[in-house]
Design a protein around this motif. Structure first.
Motif, PDB file in Angstrom:
ATOM      1  N   ALA A  49       0.855  -1.182   0.000  1.00  0.00           N
ATOM      2  CA  ALA A  49       0.000   0.000   0.000  1.00  0.00           C
ATOM      3  C   ALA A  49       0.894   1.235   0.000  1.00  0.00           C
ATOM      4  O   ALA A  49       2.023   1.193   0.482  1.00  0.00           O
ATOM      5  CB  ALA A  49      -0.909   0.008   1.221  1.00  0.00           C
ATOM      6  N   MET A  50       0.359   2.319  -0.528  1.00  0.00           N
ATOM      7  CA  MET A  50       1.047   3.610  -0.494  1.00  0.00           C
ATOM      8  C   MET A  50       0.312   4.472   0.516  1.00  0.00           C
ATOM      9  O   MET A  50      -0.925   4.583   0.459  1.00  0.00           O
ATOM     10  CB  MET A  50       1.003   4.279  -1.861  1.00  0.00           C
ATOM     11  N   VAL A  51       1.069   5.088   1.402  1.00  0.00           N
ATOM     12  CA  VAL A  51       0.487   5.853   2.502  1.00  0.00           C
ATOM     13  C   VAL A  51       1.110   7.239   2.547  1.00  0.00           C
ATOM     14  O   VAL A  51       2.320   7.395   2.373  1.00  0.00           O
ATOM     15  CB  VAL A  51       0.730   5.124   3.842  1.00  0.00           C
ATOM     16  N   GLN A  52       0.258   8.245   2.784  1.00  0.00           N
ATOM     17  CA  GLN A  52       0.756   9.605   2.991  1.00  0.00           C
ATOM     18  C   GLN A  52       0.558   9.952   4.455  1.00  0.00           C
ATOM     19  O   GLN A  52      -0.557   9.924   4.975  1.00  0.00           O
ATOM     20  CB  GLN A  52       0.018  10.613   2.134  1.00  0.00           C
ATOM     21  N   PHE A  53       1.656  10.250   5.105  1.00  0.00           N
ATOM     22  CA  PHE A  53       1.631  10.590   6.523  1.00  0.00           C
ATOM     23  C   PHE A  53       1.423  12.090   6.697  1.00  0.00           C
ATOM     24  O   PHE A  53       1.668  12.865   5.763  1.00  0.00           O
ATOM     25  CB  PHE A  53       2.940  10.142   7.181  1.00  0.00           C
ATOM     26  N   PRO A  54       0.965  12.513   7.876  1.00  0.00           N
ATOM     27  CA  PRO A  54       0.816  13.947   8.125  1.00  0.00           C
ATOM     28  C   PRO A  54       2.125  14.679   7.787  1.00  0.00           C
ATOM     29  O   PRO A  54       3.209  14.190   8.075  1.00  0.00           O
ATOM     30  CB  PRO A  54       0.507  14.013   9.622  1.00  0.00           C
ATOM     31  N   GLY A  55       2.005  15.802   7.146  1.00  0.00           N
ATOM     32  CA  GLY A  55       3.176  16.549   6.709  1.00  0.00           C
ATOM     33  C   GLY A  55       3.540  16.263   5.259  1.00  0.00           C
ATOM     34  O   GLY A  55       4.434  16.883   4.708  1.00  0.00           O
ATOM     35  N   GLY A  56       2.857  15.263   4.628  1.00  0.00           N
ATOM     36  CA  GLY A  56       3.072  15.000   3.223  1.00  0.00           C
ATOM     37  C   GLY A  56       4.019  13.868   2.876  1.00  0.00           C
ATOM     38  O   GLY A  56       4.190  13.534   1.711  1.00  0.00           O
ATOM     39  N   TYR A  57       4.667  13.251   3.862  1.00  0.00           N
ATOM     40  CA  TYR A  57       5.611  12.156   3.615  1.00  0.00           C
ATOM     41  C   TYR A  57       4.864  10.954   3.037  1.00  0.00           C
ATOM     42  O   TYR A  57       3.890  10.481   3.612  1.00  0.00           O
ATOM     43  CB  TYR A  57       6.300  11.791   4.930  1.00  0.00           C
ATOM     44  N   VAL A  58       5.307  10.452   1.875  1.00  0.00           N
ATOM     45  CA  VAL A  58       4.685   9.307   1.222  1.00  0.00           C
ATOM     46  C   VAL A  58       5.640   8.126   1.273  1.00  0.00           C
ATOM     47  O   VAL A  58       6.833   8.257   0.954  1.00  0.00           O
ATOM     48  CB  VAL A  58       4.329   9.641  -0.253  1.00  0.00           C
ATOM     49  N   ALA A  59       5.128   6.961   1.666  1.00  0.00           N
ATOM     50  CA  ALA A  59       5.949   5.757   1.750  1.00  0.00           C
ATOM     51  C   ALA A  59       5.135   4.553   1.297  1.00  0.00           C
ATOM     52  O   ALA A  59       3.913   4.548   1.371  1.00  0.00           O
ATOM     53  CB  ALA A  59       6.438   5.539   3.177  1.00  0.00           C
ATOM     54  N   GLU A  60       5.851   3.534   0.835  1.00  0.00           N
ATOM     55  CA  GLU A  60       5.225   2.249   0.536  1.00  0.00           C
ATOM     56  C   GLU A  60       5.361   1.362   1.763  1.00  0.00           C
ATOM     57  O   GLU A  60       6.448   1.286   2.358  1.00  0.00           O
ATOM     58  CB  GLU A  60       5.898   1.560  -0.655  1.00  0.00           C
ATOM     59  N   LEU A  61       4.300   0.703   2.147  1.00  0.00           N
ATOM     60  CA  LEU A  61       4.339  -0.298   3.209  1.00  0.00           C
ATOM     61  C   LEU A  61       4.055  -1.637   2.548  1.00  0.00           C
ATOM     62  O   LEU A  61       3.144  -1.731   1.714  1.00  0.00           O
ATOM     63  CB  LEU A  61       3.288  -0.003   4.280  1.00  0.00           C
ATOM     64  N   HIS A  62       4.827  -2.665   2.881  1.00  0.00           N
ATOM     65  CA  HIS A  62       4.595  -3.955   2.262  1.00  0.00           C
ATOM     66  C   HIS A  62       4.809  -5.107   3.239  1.00  0.00           C
ATOM     67  O   HIS A  62       5.548  -4.990   4.202  1.00  0.00           O
ATOM     68  CB  HIS A  62       5.442  -4.131   1.013  1.00  0.00           C
ATOM     69  N   GLN A  63       4.133  -6.197   2.948  1.00  0.00           N
ATOM     70  CA  GLN A  63       4.222  -7.421   3.729  1.00  0.00           C
ATOM     71  C   GLN A  63       4.465  -8.562   2.758  1.00  0.00           C
ATOM     72  O   GLN A  63       3.814  -8.639   1.716  1.00  0.00           O
ATOM     73  CB  GLN A  63       2.921  -7.648   4.484  1.00  0.00           C
ATOM     74  N   GLY A  64       5.401  -9.443   3.085  1.00  0.00           N
ATOM     75  CA  GLY A  64       5.679 -10.596   2.235  1.00  0.00           C
ATOM     76  C   GLY A  64       6.827 -10.327   1.289  1.00  0.00           C
ATOM     77  O   GLY A  64       7.587  -9.388   1.457  1.00  0.00           O
ATOM     78  N   GLY A  65       6.943 -11.175   0.284  1.00  0.00           N
ATOM     79  CA  GLY A  65       8.045 -11.033  -0.657  1.00  0.00           C
ATOM     80  C   GLY A  65       9.348 -11.508  -0.072  1.00  0.00           C
ATOM     81  O   GLY A  65       9.392 -12.506   0.657  1.00  0.00           O
ATOM     82  N   ASP A  66      10.436 -10.805  -0.327  1.00  0.00           N
ATOM     83  CA  ASP A  66      11.755 -11.211   0.140  1.00  0.00           C
ATOM     84  C   ASP A  66      11.929 -11.088   1.645  1.00  0.00           C
ATOM     85  O   ASP A  66      12.870 -11.634   2.205  1.00  0.00           O
ATOM     86  CB  ASP A  66      12.836 -10.374  -0.543  1.00  0.00           C
ATOM     87  N   ASP A  67      11.058 -10.349   2.312  1.00  0.00           N
ATOM     88  CA  ASP A  67      11.205 -10.109   3.752  1.00  0.00           C
ATOM     89  C   ASP A  67      10.482 -11.155   4.599  1.00  0.00           C
ATOM     90  O   ASP A  67      10.370 -10.983   5.789  1.00  0.00           O
ATOM     91  CB  ASP A  67      10.729  -8.705   4.119  1.00  0.00           C
ATOM     92  N   ARG A  68      10.015 -12.238   4.009  1.00  0.00           N
ATOM     93  CA  ARG A  68       9.299 -13.264   4.771  1.00  0.00           C
ATOM     94  C   ARG A  68      10.191 -13.957   5.747  1.00  0.00           C
ATOM     95  O   ARG A  68      11.310 -14.225   5.561  1.00  0.00           O
ATOM     96  CB  ARG A  68       8.691 -14.292   3.831  1.00  0.00           C
TER      97      ARG A  68
END
Length: 68
Positions: A49-68
């Motif tokens: 998912a793509m999330v915009q935090f207060p102040g305008g900071y945008v980040a991708e949050l992810h679960q799974g894939g190589d980090d399992r």
């Protein structure tokens, strides 16, 4: 193929974060004032998912894939 112009919010994120439980993390982020811009999207190996935090900071949050 792309012409280099990605639709919003893609290309605006400055980083991505692997989380253990994306659904729970998104609920906590929204409770803290963040806005989910896209997703969650479930692919074969990852949910993200793509999330915009207060102040305008945008980040991708992810679960799974190589980090399992």
């Amino acid at each position: 193929m792309t012409d280099g112009h990605l639709p919003y919010p893609f290309g605006r994120e400055t980083t991505g974060y692997a989380v253990k439980d994306l659904t729970s993390t998104l609920h906590k982020a929204e409770a803290a004032g963040a806005k989910v811009l896209w997703g969650p999207y479930i692919s074969r190996v990852r949910t993200s998912a793509m999330v915009q935090f207060p102040g305008g900071y945008v980040a991708e949050l992810h679960q799974g894939g190589d980090d399992r």
